[in-house]
Design a protein around this motif. Structure first.
Motif, PDB file in Angstrom:
ATOM      1  N   LYS A   1       0.816  -1.222   0.000  1.00 30.42           N
ATOM      2  CA  LYS A   1       0.000   0.000   0.000  1.00 30.42           C
ATOM      3  C   LYS A   1       0.849   1.270   0.000  1.00 30.42           C
ATOM      4  O   LYS A   1       0.555   2.220  -0.714  1.00 30.42           O
ATOM      5  CB  LYS A   1      -0.922  -0.007   1.216  1.00 30.42           C
ATOM      6  CG  LYS A   1      -1.872   1.165   1.279  1.00 30.42           C
ATOM      7  CD  LYS A   1      -2.772   1.071   2.489  1.00 30.42           C
ATOM      8  CE  LYS A   1      -3.679   2.289   2.562  1.00 30.42           C
ATOM      9  NZ  LYS A   1      -4.462   2.291   3.796  1.00 30.42           N
TER      10      LYS A   1
ATOM     11  N   THR B   1       0.813 -16.267  -8.259  1.00 34.54           N
ATOM     12  CA  THR B   1       0.120 -15.779  -9.460  1.00 34.54           C
ATOM     13  C   THR B   1       0.793 -16.334 -10.713  1.00 34.54           C
ATOM     14  O   THR B   1       0.125 -16.775 -11.648  1.00 34.54           O
ATOM     15  CB  THR B   1       0.128 -14.236  -9.491  1.00 34.54           C
ATOM     16  OG1 THR B   1      -0.536 -13.758  -8.322  1.00 34.54           O
ATOM     17  CG2 THR B   1      -0.546 -13.686 -10.733  1.00 34.54           C
TER      18      THR B   1
ATOM     19  N   ALA C   1      -1.030  -6.714 -15.482  1.00 32.93           N
ATOM     20  CA  ALA C   1      -2.318  -6.980 -14.832  1.00 32.93           C
ATOM     21  C   ALA C   1      -2.471  -6.111 -13.583  1.00 32.93           C
ATOM     22  O   ALA C   1      -1.503  -5.889 -12.853  1.00 32.93           O
ATOM     23  CB  ALA C   1      -2.414  -8.452 -14.453  1.00 32.93           C
ATOM     24  N   PRO C   2      -3.658  -5.589 -13.343  1.00 29.89           N
ATOM     25  CA  PRO C   2      -3.875  -4.715 -12.174  1.00 29.89           C
ATOM     26  C   PRO C   2      -3.451  -5.348 -10.847  1.00 29.89           C
ATOM     27  O   PRO C   2      -2.912  -4.665  -9.986  1.00 29.89           O
ATOM     28  CB  PRO C   2      -5.382  -4.450 -12.188  1.00 29.89           C
ATOM     29  CG  PRO C   2      -5.801  -4.688 -13.601  1.00 29.89           C
ATOM     30  CD  PRO C   2      -4.877  -5.741 -14.143  1.00 29.89           C
ATOM     31  N   GLU C   3      -3.646  -6.655 -10.705  1.00 26.37           N
ATOM     32  CA  GLU C   3      -3.315  -7.305  -9.428  1.00 26.37           C
ATOM     33  C   GLU C   3      -1.818  -7.446  -9.183  1.00 26.37           C
ATOM     34  O   GLU C   3      -1.412  -7.751  -8.067  1.00 26.37           O
ATOM     35  CB  GLU C   3      -4.008  -8.661  -9.296  1.00 26.37           C
ATOM     36  CG  GLU C   3      -3.625  -9.689 -10.337  1.00 26.37           C
ATOM     37  CD  GLU C   3      -4.475  -9.634 -11.610  1.00 26.37           C
ATOM     38  OE1 GLU C   3      -4.355 -10.580 -12.399  1.00 26.37           O
ATOM     39  OE2 GLU C   3      -5.223  -8.667 -11.826  1.00 26.37           O
ATOM     40  N   THR C   4      -0.986  -7.214 -10.192  1.00 29.68           N
ATOM     41  CA  THR C   4       0.461  -7.312  -9.983  1.00 29.68           C
ATOM     42  C   THR C   4       1.155  -5.955  -9.958  1.00 29.68           C
ATOM     43  O   THR C   4       2.333  -5.881  -9.628  1.00 29.68           O
ATOM     44  CB  THR C   4       1.115  -8.199 -11.069  1.00 29.68           C
ATOM     45  OG1 THR C   4       0.867  -7.621 -12.346  1.00 29.68           O
ATOM     46  CG2 THR C   4       0.609  -9.621 -11.001  1.00 29.68           C
ATOM     47  N   LYS C   5       0.465  -4.896 -10.297  1.00 34.02           N
ATOM     48  CA  LYS C   5       1.113  -3.577 -10.385  1.00 34.02           C
ATOM     49  C   LYS C   5       1.742  -3.134  -9.067  1.00 34.02           C
ATOM     50  O   LYS C   5       2.861  -2.625  -9.054  1.00 34.02           O
ATOM     51  CB  LYS C   5       0.140  -2.529 -10.898  1.00 34.02           C
ATOM     52  CG  LYS C   5      -0.084  -2.646 -12.385  1.00 34.02           C
ATOM     53  CD  LYS C   5      -0.898  -1.508 -12.925  1.00 34.02           C
ATOM     54  CE  LYS C   5      -1.049  -1.709 -14.416  1.00 34.02           C
ATOM     55  NZ  LYS C   5      -1.638  -0.587 -15.074  1.00 34.02           N
TER      56      LYS C   5
ATOM     57  N   GLU D   1       3.722 -14.349  -2.959  1.00 32.23           N
ATOM     58  CA  GLU D   1       2.373 -14.108  -3.488  1.00 32.23           C
ATOM     59  C   GLU D   1       2.408 -13.948  -5.006  1.00 32.23           C
ATOM     60  O   GLU D   1       1.575 -14.513  -5.721  1.00 32.23           O
ATOM     61  CB  GLU D   1       1.799 -12.850  -2.831  1.00 32.23           C
ATOM     62  CG  GLU D   1       0.353 -12.595  -3.115  1.00 32.23           C
ATOM     63  CD  GLU D   1      -0.147 -11.353  -2.384  1.00 32.23           C
ATOM     64  OE1 GLU D   1      -0.857 -10.563  -3.025  1.00 32.23           O
ATOM     65  OE2 GLU D   1       0.172 -11.176  -1.197  1.00 32.23           O
TER      66      GLU D   1
END
Length: 186
Positions: free
Chosen positions: A20, A67, A93-97, A63
């Protein structure tokens, strides 16, 4: 909860905090707050601040590896061009940015010679090189090693474009990477 379970819980919280905020809030107090413990307890669960960071960054790398595993399972072997195509799509991909933003910060700190980031970045890069190499088809060990390094460099370069330029340029680069016919060995 045992000490080991509390350390695992703190690691999960620290990983979420780093994804974050990046590396901007990594004082001992900020890390302890993110882990939901006092400074003293953080150092009870981890040997040092460096150990806490290494644990959290290792969990984040794990993590991302999960993926990657879902996309290219162990035992599946791809020629270099297909590996580039598969991984370049995952990078964008948005989940890896968030991972790649944090990875870029970690590499920058490592480049300045800052510990524990040098050690952490080296371990994570080595892990990804081994992961890529183990999924490449063809070639001898030396060729697979060199090709894995080339692919990691390309993917990290794409991540930098995602961060430093507009999405259109990164998209163009990803498309161009996908058209490469025979990078590495045949």
């Amino acid at each position: 909860m045992s000490k080991l379970e509390k350390r695992a819980d703190a690691t999960r919280r620290l990983a979420a905090h780093l994804l974050k905020t990046g590396l901007s809030q990594t004082s001992l107090r900020q890390l302890a707050t993110a882990a939901g413990v006092s400074d003293r307890m953080l150092l009870y669960y981890f040997d040092s601040k460096a150990d806490a960071l290494a644990s959290a960054l290792g969990a984040i790398a794990g993590e991302l590896t999960g993926t990657l595993e879902a996309a290219i399972p162990e035992g599946r072997k791809l020629p270099p061009a297909e590996m580039i195509k598969a991984t370049s799509g995952l990078i964008r991909a948005p989940e890896t940015k968030a991972f790649f933003y944090l990875w870029t910060e970690t590499v920058a700190a490592a480049a300045r010679g800052e510990e524990p980031y040098r050690t952490i970045a080296n371990a994570i890069a080595e892990g990804f090189l081994i992961w890529i190499e183990s999924r490449l088809s063809g070639g001898d060990t030396k060729a697979r090693r060199a090709t894995a390094a080339m692919i990691l460099a390309m993917i990290d370069g794409l991540a930098l474009l995602e961060i430093c330029t507009d999405e259109k340029r990164a998209g163009m680069a990803a498309k161009q990477m996908e058209t490469l016919e025979h990078p590495g060995f045949d």
